[in-house]
Design a protein around this motif. Structure first.
Motif, PDB file in Angstrom:
ATOM      1  N   PHE A   1       1.100 -17.853   9.277  1.00 31.66           N
ATOM      2  CA  PHE A   1       2.081 -17.243  10.175  1.00 31.66           C
ATOM      3  C   PHE A   1       1.494 -16.004  10.847  1.00 31.66           C
ATOM      4  O   PHE A   1       1.601 -15.834  12.067  1.00 31.66           O
ATOM      5  CB  PHE A   1       3.363 -16.886   9.414  1.00 31.66           C
ATOM      6  N   LEU A   2       0.891 -15.127  10.070  1.00 30.10           N
ATOM      7  CA  LEU A   2       0.386 -13.870  10.617  1.00 30.10           C
ATOM      8  C   LEU A   2      -0.776 -14.062  11.578  1.00 30.10           C
ATOM      9  O   LEU A   2      -1.001 -13.231  12.456  1.00 30.10           O
ATOM     10  CB  LEU A   2      -0.028 -12.928   9.479  1.00 30.10           C
ATOM     11  N   SER A   3      -1.504 -15.166  11.434  1.00 28.28           N
ATOM     12  CA  SER A   3      -2.629 -15.412  12.346  1.00 28.28           C
ATOM     13  C   SER A   3      -2.159 -15.586  13.789  1.00 28.28           C
ATOM     14  O   SER A   3      -2.920 -15.365  14.718  1.00 28.28           O
ATOM     15  CB  SER A   3      -3.433 -16.634  11.896  1.00 28.28           C
ATOM     16  N   LYS A   4      -0.872 -15.941  13.977  1.00 27.23           N
ATOM     17  CA  LYS A   4      -0.332 -16.144  15.332  1.00 27.23           C
ATOM     18  C   LYS A   4       0.698 -15.083  15.722  1.00 27.23           C
ATOM     19  O   LYS A   4       1.129 -15.024  16.862  1.00 27.23           O
ATOM     20  CB  LYS A   4       0.325 -17.524  15.427  1.00 27.23           C
ATOM     21  N   PHE A   5       1.098 -14.268  14.773  1.00 22.19           N
ATOM     22  CA  PHE A   5       2.172 -13.292  14.992  1.00 22.19           C
ATOM     23  C   PHE A   5       1.684 -12.124  15.834  1.00 22.19           C
ATOM     24  O   PHE A   5       0.641 -11.544  15.562  1.00 22.19           O
ATOM     25  CB  PHE A   5       2.688 -12.809  13.629  1.00 22.19           C
ATOM     26  N   GLN A   6       2.443 -11.754  16.873  1.00 22.52           N
ATOM     27  CA  GLN A   6       2.035 -10.684  17.789  1.00 22.52           C
ATOM     28  C   GLN A   6       2.747  -9.353  17.536  1.00 22.52           C
ATOM     29  O   GLN A   6       2.437  -8.361  18.189  1.00 22.52           O
ATOM     30  CB  GLN A   6       2.305 -11.125  19.244  1.00 22.52           C
ATOM     31  N   GLY A   7       3.699  -9.338  16.612  1.00 25.33           N
ATOM     32  CA  GLY A   7       4.452  -8.107  16.355  1.00 25.33           C
ATOM     33  C   GLY A   7       3.738  -7.184  15.388  1.00 25.33           C
ATOM     34  O   GLY A   7       2.545  -7.295  15.140  1.00 25.33           O
ATOM     35  N   LYS A   8       4.529  -6.274  14.801  1.00 27.25           N
ATOM     36  CA  LYS A   8       3.988  -5.292  13.860  1.00 27.25           C
ATOM     37  C   LYS A   8       4.183  -5.778  12.433  1.00 27.25           C
ATOM     38  O   LYS A   8       5.138  -6.491  12.140  1.00 27.25           O
ATOM     39  CB  LYS A   8       4.677  -3.946  14.081  1.00 27.25           C
ATOM     40  N   THR A   9       3.272  -5.376  11.548  1.00 31.90           N
ATOM     41  CA  THR A   9       3.330  -5.840  10.161  1.00 31.90           C
ATOM     42  C   THR A   9       3.366  -4.661   9.202  1.00 31.90           C
ATOM     43  O   THR A   9       2.634  -3.681   9.368  1.00 31.90           O
ATOM     44  CB  THR A   9       2.106  -6.725   9.833  1.00 31.90           C
ATOM     45  N   VAL A  10       4.241  -4.790   8.190  1.00 39.69           N
ATOM     46  CA  VAL A  10       4.371  -3.767   7.153  1.00 39.69           C
ATOM     47  C   VAL A  10       4.255  -4.461   5.804  1.00 39.69           C
ATOM     48  O   VAL A  10       5.077  -5.310   5.463  1.00 39.69           O
ATOM     49  CB  VAL A  10       5.731  -3.039   7.246  1.00 39.69           C
ATOM     50  N   GLY A  11       3.241  -4.095   5.050  1.00 41.15           N
ATOM     51  CA  GLY A  11       3.084  -4.633   3.705  1.00 41.15           C
ATOM     52  C   GLY A  11       3.810  -3.745   2.714  1.00 41.15           C
ATOM     53  O   GLY A  11       3.779  -2.515   2.843  1.00 41.15           O
ATOM     54  N   ILE A  12       4.495  -4.365   1.741  1.00 42.10           N
ATOM     55  CA  ILE A  12       5.145  -3.560   0.706  1.00 42.10           C
ATOM     56  C   ILE A  12       4.685  -4.009  -0.673  1.00 42.10           C
ATOM     57  O   ILE A  12       4.537  -5.198  -0.942  1.00 42.10           O
ATOM     58  CB  ILE A  12       6.691  -3.571   0.818  1.00 42.10           C
ATOM     59  N   CYS A  13       4.418  -3.021  -1.517  1.00 45.13           N
ATOM     60  CA  CYS A  13       4.041  -3.283  -2.901  1.00 45.13           C
ATOM     61  C   CYS A  13       4.136  -1.980  -3.673  1.00 45.13           C
ATOM     62  O   CYS A  13       4.429  -0.927  -3.105  1.00 45.13           O
ATOM     63  CB  CYS A  13       2.652  -3.897  -3.010  1.00 45.13           C
ATOM     64  N   TYR A  14       3.887  -2.054  -4.956  1.00 45.40           N
ATOM     65  CA  TYR A  14       3.901  -0.860  -5.791  1.00 45.40           C
ATOM     66  C   TYR A  14       2.552  -0.162  -5.696  1.00 45.40           C
ATOM     67  O   TYR A  14       1.524  -0.798  -5.476  1.00 45.40           O
ATOM     68  CB  TYR A  14       4.234  -1.244  -7.230  1.00 45.40           C
ATOM     69  N   GLU A  15       2.570   1.161  -5.858  1.00 47.77           N
ATOM     70  CA  GLU A  15       1.344   1.950  -5.745  1.00 47.77           C
ATOM     71  C   GLU A  15       0.245   1.428  -6.671  1.00 47.77           C
ATOM     72  O   GLU A  15      -0.923   1.408  -6.303  1.00 47.77           O
ATOM     73  CB  GLU A  15       1.648   3.421  -6.046  1.00 47.77           C
TER      74      GLU A  15
ATOM     75  N   VAL B   1      -2.465  -5.861   7.440  1.00 51.47           N
ATOM     76  CA  VAL B   1      -1.196  -5.323   7.928  1.00 51.47           C
ATOM     77  C   VAL B   1      -1.454  -3.978   8.590  1.00 51.47           C
ATOM     78  O   VAL B   1      -2.477  -3.331   8.359  1.00 51.47           O
ATOM     79  CB  VAL B   1      -0.160  -5.176   6.782  1.00 51.47           C
ATOM     80  N   GLY B   2      -0.510  -3.534   9.420  1.00 47.44           N
ATOM     81  CA  GLY B   2      -0.675  -2.277  10.136  1.00 47.44           C
ATOM     82  C   GLY B   2      -0.185  -1.067   9.361  1.00 47.44           C
ATOM     83  O   GLY B   2      -0.551   0.074   9.665  1.00 47.44           O
ATOM     84  N   LEU B   3       0.649  -1.328   8.347  1.00 46.65           N
ATOM     85  CA  LEU B   3       1.259  -0.251   7.575  1.00 46.65           C
ATOM     86  C   LEU B   3       1.487  -0.766   6.166  1.00 46.65           C
ATOM     87  O   LEU B   3       1.801  -1.950   5.986  1.00 46.65           O
ATOM     88  CB  LEU B   3       2.606   0.085   8.204  1.00 46.65           C
TER      89      LEU B   3
END
Length: 195
Positions: free
Chosen positions: A152-166, A182-184
């Motif tokens: 999905f992300l290989s074609k996605f043109q928007g912004k990406t935010v990854g979430i996880c624990y420190e 991801v961008g953030l």
């Protein structure tokens, strides 16, 4: 000549140990971290200003997104969640109006019914919240091994935010040449801007 290394067994082992660590995480601590991550996400300018927010529906071992989804919907935001279309790694996102729009899908994950939900139209002003077992300081991820988000992300043109624990942030992760960072990254402790 460059040596080619098969990183699949290494990734499989890393996933296994991450799963175990997530399962044994203290429940109160996890709830506290989930709330902190949710608050950081809700206060991100790019989430507040997005036309559509694409987000996963969390399972027990993931950063919880159910309250995040409910809050966005209460704010009148368009929210779309993924539907796995087949076992080849293809998925699409569909707009939901409430958590009641979800049903059991692939891998025991709650998904929208594509017969009753509307497929999301993404733009450059769409934000995708990306799950992972691990992220590195450059934004690359260790996902769940099925390839749905990678495709999905290989074609996605928007912004990406990854979430996880420190504790799930590493200095560096092995990644393939087609992997997209991801961008953030948002953890309970910080926001890492990689754009």
């Amino acid at each position: 000549m460059e040596k080619i290394v098969d990183i699949r067994p290494i990734k499989k082992q890393m996933r296994s140990s991450c799963k175990e660590a997530r399962r044994s995480m203290d429940k109160t601590l996890k709830q506290n971290y989930d709330k902190k991550i949710q608050n950081k996400l809700l206060n991100l300018f790019l989430v507040r200003e997005a036309d559509v927010v694409l987000t996963y529906v969390s399972t027990q071992i993931e950063v919880k997104t159910l309250d995040f989804i409910t809050t966005l919907l209460e704010q009148g935001k368009k929210v779309a969640v993924p539907k796995c279309l087949n076992d080849k790694g293809d998925m699409d996102f569909f707009i939901i109006n409430s958590l009641d729009d979800l049903e059991d899908g692939f891998f025991g994950v709650r998904e929208p019914n594509p017969e009753t939900a509307t497929k999301a139209v993404t733009t450059e002003n769409t934000v995708c919240i990306v799950p992972a077992f691990l992220f590195d300081e450059k934004g690359y991820r260790l996902g769940y091994g099925k390839g749905y988000y990678d495709r999905f992300l290989s074609k996605f043109q928007g912004k990406t935010v990854g979430i996880c624990y420190e504790e799930n942030i590493r200095d560096s992760l092995m990644h393939g040449k087609f992997d997209r960072p991801v961008g953030l990254i948002v953890t309970e402790k910080r926001i890492v801007d990689l754009s």
